[in-house]
Structure formats: structure tokens, C-alpha cells
Design a protein around this motif. Structure first.
Motif, PDB file in Angstrom:
ATOM      1  N   GLU A   1       8.380  10.685   5.210  1.00 49.21           N
ATOM      2  CA  GLU A   1       8.105  10.617   6.649  1.00 49.21           C
ATOM      3  C   GLU A   1       6.936   9.694   6.957  1.00 49.21           C
ATOM      4  OE1 GLU A   1       5.617  14.765   6.991  1.00 49.21           O
ATOM      5  OE2 GLU A   1       7.801  14.800   7.068  1.00 49.21           O
ATOM      6  N   SER A   2       6.804   9.338   8.234  1.00 49.68           N
ATOM      7  CA  SER A   2       5.784   8.393   8.656  1.00 49.68           C
ATOM      8  C   SER A   2       4.386   8.923   8.356  1.00 49.68           C
ATOM      9  CB  SER A   2       5.911   8.128  10.153  1.00 49.68           C
ATOM     10  OG  SER A   2       4.830   7.326  10.573  1.00 49.68           O
ATOM     11  N   LYS A   3       3.526   8.034   7.845  1.00 51.87           N
ATOM     12  CA  LYS A   3       2.130   8.396   7.620  1.00 51.87           C
ATOM     13  C   LYS A   3       1.273   7.927   8.787  1.00 51.87           C
ATOM     14  CE  LYS A   3       3.663   9.445   3.492  1.00 51.87           C
ATOM     15  NZ  LYS A   3       5.104   9.365   3.233  1.00 51.87           N
ATOM     16  N   TYR A   4       1.931   7.522   9.847  1.00 43.89           N
ATOM     17  CA  TYR A   4       1.207   7.069  11.033  1.00 43.89           C
ATOM     18  C   TYR A   4       1.535   7.921  12.243  1.00 43.89           C
ATOM     19  CZ  TYR A   4      -1.551   2.967  10.041  1.00 43.89           C
ATOM     20  OH  TYR A   4      -2.532   2.124   9.612  1.00 43.89           O
TER      21      TYR A   4
ATOM     22  N   GLU B   1       3.946   8.336  -1.444  1.00 43.23           N
ATOM     23  CA  GLU B   1       5.261   7.716  -1.270  1.00 43.23           C
ATOM     24  C   GLU B   1       6.199   8.022  -2.432  1.00 43.23           C
ATOM     25  OE1 GLU B   1       6.180   6.504   1.422  1.00 43.23           O
ATOM     26  OE2 GLU B   1       4.614   5.370   2.433  1.00 43.23           O
TER      27      GLU B   1
ATOM     28  N   ALA C   1      -6.555  -0.205   2.134  1.00 46.53           N
ATOM     29  CA  ALA C   1      -5.729  -0.282   0.929  1.00 46.53           C
ATOM     30  C   ALA C   1      -5.073  -1.661   0.859  1.00 46.53           C
ATOM     31  CB  ALA C   1      -4.667   0.814   0.949  1.00 46.53           C
TER      32      ALA C   1
ATOM     33  N   ARG D   1      13.864  -4.150  12.322  1.00 47.82           N
ATOM     34  CA  ARG D   1      13.203  -3.096  11.563  1.00 47.82           C
ATOM     35  C   ARG D   1      14.158  -1.924  11.377  1.00 47.82           C
ATOM     36  NH1 ARG D   1       7.690  -1.383  10.468  1.00 47.82           N
ATOM     37  NH2 ARG D   1       7.409   0.811  10.941  1.00 47.82           N
TER      38      ARG D   1
ATOM     39  N   GLY E   1      -7.211   4.705   3.842  1.00 47.58           N
ATOM     40  CA  GLY E   1      -6.403   4.283   4.990  1.00 47.58           C
ATOM     41  C   GLY E   1      -5.672   2.980   4.728  1.00 47.58           C
ATOM     42  N   HIS E   2      -4.596   2.798   5.464  1.00 52.45           N
ATOM     43  CA  HIS E   2      -3.691   1.673   5.268  1.00 52.45           C
ATOM     44  C   HIS E   2      -4.395   0.306   5.241  1.00 52.45           C
ATOM     45  CE1 HIS E   2      -0.389  -0.937   7.258  1.00 52.45           C
ATOM     46  NE2 HIS E   2      -0.327  -1.063   5.962  1.00 52.45           N
TER      47      HIS E   2
ATOM     48  N   ASP F   1       5.261  -2.655   3.799  1.00 53.14           N
ATOM     49  CA  ASP F   1       5.116  -1.213   3.637  1.00 53.14           C
ATOM     50  C   ASP F   1       6.023  -0.694   2.529  1.00 53.14           C
ATOM     51  OD1 ASP F   1       3.428  -1.349   5.720  1.00 53.14           O
ATOM     52  OD2 ASP F   1       4.722  -0.354   7.175  1.00 53.14           O
ATOM     53  N   ALA F   2       5.636   0.447   1.985  1.00 48.89           N
ATOM     54  CA  ALA F   2       6.385   1.006   0.856  1.00 48.89           C
ATOM     55  C   ALA F   2       7.762   1.529   1.259  1.00 48.89           C
ATOM     56  CB  ALA F   2       5.583   2.133   0.225  1.00 48.89           C
ATOM     57  N   ASP F   3       7.957   1.793   2.553  1.00 51.70           N
ATOM     58  CA  ASP F   3       9.225   2.408   2.966  1.00 51.70           C
ATOM     59  C   ASP F   3      10.317   1.374   3.239  1.00 51.70           C
ATOM     60  OD1 ASP F   3       8.288   1.293   5.265  1.00 51.70           O
ATOM     61  OD2 ASP F   3       7.750   3.188   6.202  1.00 51.70           O
TER      62      ASP F   3
ATOM     63  N   PRO G   1       0.841  -1.197   0.000  1.00 54.01           N
ATOM     64  CA  PRO G   1       0.000   0.000   0.000  1.00 54.01           C
ATOM     65  C   PRO G   1       0.879   1.250   0.000  1.00 54.01           C
ATOM     66  CG  PRO G   1      -0.056  -1.058   2.156  1.00 54.01           C
ATOM     67  CD  PRO G   1       0.804  -1.901   1.276  1.00 54.01           C
ATOM     68  N   CYS G   2       0.510   2.238  -0.807  1.00 55.74           N
ATOM     69  CA  CYS G   2       1.322   3.447  -0.917  1.00 55.74           C
ATOM     70  C   CYS G   2       0.451   4.689  -0.768  1.00 55.74           C
ATOM     71  CB  CYS G   2       1.989   3.533  -2.280  1.00 55.74           C
ATOM     72  SG  CYS G   2       2.914   2.076  -2.719  1.00 55.74           S
ATOM     73  N   TYR G   3       0.808   5.523   0.156  1.00 60.14           N
ATOM     74  CA  TYR G   3       0.110   6.796   0.310  1.00 60.14           C
ATOM     75  C   TYR G   3       1.151   7.903   0.317  1.00 60.14           C
ATOM     76  CZ  TYR G   3      -2.661  10.498   2.415  1.00 60.14           C
ATOM     77  OH  TYR G   3      -3.281  11.684   2.671  1.00 60.14           O
TER      78      TYR G   3
ATOM     79  N   ASP H   1      -3.214   4.398  -2.506  1.00 57.66           N
ATOM     80  CA  ASP H   1      -4.318   4.712  -1.600  1.00 57.66           C
ATOM     81  C   ASP H   1      -4.680   6.201  -1.717  1.00 57.66           C
ATOM     82  OD1 ASP H   1      -6.180   4.626   0.406  1.00 57.66           O
ATOM     83  OD2 ASP H   1      -4.718   4.656   2.034  1.00 57.66           O
TER      84      ASP H   1
HETATM   85  N1  UDP Z   1      -0.411   4.051   4.106  1.00 60.39           N
HETATM   86  C1  UDP Z   1      -1.541   3.952   3.293  1.00 60.39           C
HETATM   87  N2  UDP Z   1      -2.620   4.775   3.542  1.00 60.39           N
HETATM   88  C2  UDP Z   1      -2.618   5.700   4.565  1.00 60.39           C
HETATM   89  C3  UDP Z   1      -1.466   5.770   5.408  1.00 60.39           C
HETATM   90  C4  UDP Z   1      -0.386   4.937   5.152  1.00 60.39           C
HETATM   91  O1  UDP Z   1      -1.588   3.152   2.366  1.00 60.39           O
HETATM   92  O2  UDP Z   1      -3.615   6.400   4.723  1.00 60.39           O
HETATM   93  C5  UDP Z   1       0.748   3.163   3.841  1.00 60.39           C
HETATM   94  C6  UDP Z   1       2.080   3.874   3.644  1.00 60.39           C
HETATM   95  O3  UDP Z   1       2.247   4.313   2.322  1.00 60.39           O
HETATM   96  C7  UDP Z   1       3.074   2.786   4.023  1.00 60.39           C
HETATM   97  C8  UDP Z   1       2.323   2.008   5.095  1.00 60.39           C
HETATM   98  O4  UDP Z   1       0.948   2.352   4.963  1.00 60.39           O
HETATM   99  O5  UDP Z   1       3.361   1.922   2.953  1.00 60.39           O
HETATM  100  C9  UDP Z   1       2.834   2.272   6.498  1.00 60.39           C
HETATM  101  O6  UDP Z   1       2.919   3.651   6.743  1.00 60.39           O
HETATM  102  P1  UDP Z   1       4.167   4.322   7.465  1.00 60.39           P
HETATM  103  O7  UDP Z   1       5.438   3.697   6.992  1.00 60.39           O
HETATM  104  O8  UDP Z   1       4.065   5.805   7.269  1.00 60.39           O
HETATM  105  O9  UDP Z   1       3.902   3.953   8.999  1.00 60.39           O
HETATM  106  P2  UDP Z   1       4.995   3.643  10.149  1.00 60.39           P
HETATM  107  O10 UDP Z   1       5.981   2.676   9.566  1.00 60.39           O
HETATM  108  O11 UDP Z   1       5.620   4.940  10.487  1.00 60.39           O
HETATM  109  O12 UDP Z   1       4.195   3.060  11.272  1.00 60.39           O
END
Ligand code: UDP
Ligand code: MG
Length: 318
Positions: free
Chosen positions: A215-218, A18, A87, A208, A83-84, A106-108, A14-16, A53
Motif C-alpha cells: 500500500e501507499s507510503k504517502y 516494500e 533516501a 501511471r 523519508g523518501h 519508486d519501488a512499486d 528508494p524502498c520503505y 530507507d
Molecule cells: N518511501 C521511502 N521512505 C518513506 C516513504 C516512502 O523510501 O519514508 C518510498 C517507497 O518505498 C516508494 C516511494 O518512496 O518507493 C514512493 O512511495 P509510495 O509509492 O508509497 O507513494 P505514492 O506512489 O502512493 O505517492
């Protein structure tokens, strides 16, 4: 039960927003897939599926370019940001039509992609679901570690059953995905639902990393919302807690009744202003809290009865 080898693997990502990480992620994942194909661990028909997403940046254009440059990349475009969790589900449900096994990540690439080999190995050993579990959180800030680990503890304490320190990095077989598709709830908390499916499961541990770009999307707000959703969709313990609290307060009120009657017959009735004020505020607050908790559940029922679609797919590139 040993499975036959060279089956079809799909990666679902899932990519938001990114755009900063997509090119690098795509490159590393293709390398990984090619090395797996060369070692004859997976079929040549395996694919990398990006789920857009509803990003507001160039994410979808990049996915389209990737797809045109190499058919190993596929894309699913949701009609808007859902939302994650939604998606991810949209991607899993699309991928299961073509794949024998699907890994979500995750995309990152914070989750170490070198353990994909172990995921696939466990699948061939007969596992239907393999959970990726973080061994350490050295790279997380203290705050992220504290809130994230608190999240798992809270959900387990409240009666949900989640795998500790497992996010959504996991392998699922097509069979497990077919079962997952039967969970019709709108408020889908994947980490809580997947363990309910059962079957033979395995665990793979990994370290990890930090996000290499973007940056984080969470943020904390989304994490709290996810925790509340997780708890309320997995257990009714909070409502039970209210019942217990109610009983406790009822017992207290009997004690208070006896106390006030005694005071009344002793002629001391003017005292007690403090206790009166305190109980008005305390009971009032507790009642509001209790109504709020029950309201959360009623809200859930309200949303569930509508049976609205969890996601709408606008376009698929394959
Ligand atoms: N993501 C998404 N929709 C959203 C928020 C996040 O698809 O509304 C995806 C985001 O692109 C990533 C994954 O969920 O691939 C995890 O997000 P992130 O790395 O920002 O979260 P963290 O690792 O900081 O918990
Ligand atoms: Mg991340």
C-alpha cells in the motif's frame, strides 16, 4: 550535442517496507536493463540500486539476497528511516560516483518503466535532466487525483517552481548530479530544487499505473507535510502575504477610527459591542496565524543552521 552511446545507467529506487513488491520489481527492472544492454543503448556495467530507507520488514534481507544472486542488483542501507526525499538523495549521491546517468523511480513501479528507453534517448540527444510527466491519472482515485494536482497548483501559486504532474521519476546526468550536490540545504525538496539547476532539459510523458502490491507510503498527512516543506523551502510568498494582510487591516483600522469618532460625537457610543468582539477574535486569530507562518520559517532556519547530515549510510552492497 550528440553523446557517445553505451554509457553507464544506474536506476535508484528508494524502498520503505516494500517486501511485497521487491521481487517482482527486481525481475521487471532486470528484464528492462537486459533489453537495453542487448540493444547496445547502455553499458554492461549498468546497475539497479535499491536504497533501504530503514524498513521494518524484510526489505533489506531481500535486497541482500538479490545482490548475492546477481551483481546487477546493488543495495544502499540508510542507518534509519529518513523519508523518501532523503533516501532518494542518498541513492543519487552514491550512484553518481559510478554512473554516467541515473534514473530515480519508486519501488512499486507505478511509473511506466517502458519509458526508460525514451529517457536514455533524450540523454544521448544531450539533455542533462529529463522529467517524467504523468499524462493522465485514470487509475488514481478521485481523492488522490484532487489532492495531488492541488499540491502542484498550490506550490506554483505560492511561488515555487515545479514541473506539473512530475514526481520523482527523472533522469539526471552525472553533471547535473554534481551540481545538485552543491545545494547544501537540509530541507531538500528535490522537485523544487532540480528545476533550479537548469541546463538542457527534456520531458517524457507516461501513464501511471496502480500499485501492483502493498500500500501507499504517502498518506495525506505526509503529502501535506511535503507540500508545506516544498512551499517554505522554495519561496517566502507566505510572509509577503502576511505583510499585505497587515497593511489591509491597518487601512481598515483607520476607517474604524473615523467611524468610532463620528459615533462618539453623535453620542451613540454604547453601540459597537458586536464589532468590538468580532475584531478582537478576528485580529487575534490573524496574529496567531501570522506568527505561526513566520515560526515555520524560523524553524527552518534553526534546522538549517545545525547542518545535520540528511542521511547516514550504514552499508553499501556493490
Ligand atoms: N518511501 C521511502 N521512505 C518513506 C516513504 C516512502 O523510501 O519514508 C518510498 C517507497 O518505498 C516508494 C516511494 O518512496 O518507493 C514512493 O512511495 P509510495 O509509492 O508509497 O507513494 P505514492 O506512489 O502512493 O505517492
Ligand atoms: Mg507509489
Amino acid at each position: 550535442m550528440e553523446r557517445k552511446r553505451k554509457q553507464i545507467l544506474y536506476l535508484v529506487i528508494p524502498c520503505y517496507n516494500e517486501q511485497e513488491v521487491l521481487h517482482e520489481t527486481a525481475r521487471r527492472l532486470r528484464e528492462k536493463m537486459e533489453s537495453l544492454m542487448e540493444r547496445e543503448m547502455i553499458s554492461r556495467e549498468s546497475r539497479i540500486m535499491f536504497v533501504n530507507d530503514g524498513s521494518r520488514d524484510r526489505t533489506w534481507e531481500i535486497i541482500r539476497e538479490l545482490h548475492e544472486s546477481d551483481p546487477i542488483y546493488q543495495g544502499v542501507k540508510l542507518s534509519r528511516n529518513r523519508g523518501h526525499q532523503n533516501a532518494l538523495l542518498g541513492g543519487l549521491m552514491t550512484a553518481k560516483e559510478y554512473a554516467d546517468m541515473v534514473i530515480s523511480m519508486d519501488a512499486d513501479l507505478q511509473d511506466d518503466i517502458d519509458v526508460v528507453d525514451q529517457f536514455v534517448e533524450k540523454y544521448y540527444e544531450g539533455c542533462e535532466i529529463v522529467y517524467g510527466v504523468r499524462s493522465a491519472r485514470k487509475t488514481d482515485t478521485f481523492f488522490k487525483r484532487f489532492t495531488a494536482e492541488g499540491f502542484y497548483k498550490l506550490i506554483n501559486f505560492m511561488g515555487g517552481e515545479v514541473v506539473f504532474n512530475h514526481a520523482d521519476y527523472r533522469l539526471m546526468s552525472r553533471r547535473a548530479l554534481d551540481e545538485l550536490a552543491k545545494y547544501k540545504e537540509v530541507n531538500l525538496f528535490l522537485r523544487g530544487i532540480v528545476p533550479m539547476i537548469g541546463f538542457q532539459t527534456g520531458i517524457v510523458t507516461y501513464e501511471r499505473h496502480e500499485r501492483f502490491a502493498g500500500e501507499s507510503k504517502y498518506p495525506l498527512k505526509k503529502m501535506l507535510a511535503l507540500a508545506v516543506d516544498g512551499i517554505t523551502s522554495l519561496s517566502i510568498k507566505p510572509i509577503r502575504a502576511i505583510v499585505l494582510l497587515g497593511m489591509l487591516i491597518f487601512l481598515c483600522s483607520i476607517a474604524m477610527l473615523v467611524y468610532s469618532l463620528v459615533q462618539h460625537f453623535l453620542g451613540n457610543t454604547s453601540i459597537g459591542w458586536t464589532s468590538l468582539i468580532v475584531s478582537i477574535w478576528a485580529i487575534g486569530g490573524l496574529q496567531l496565524l501570522a506568527i505561526g507562518v513566520i515560526g515555520e520559517y524560523i524553524g527552518k532556519i534553526y534546522l538549517e543552521t545545525k547542518e545535520r547530515p540528511k542521511y547516514i549510510i550504514e552499508e553499501v552492497l556493490r
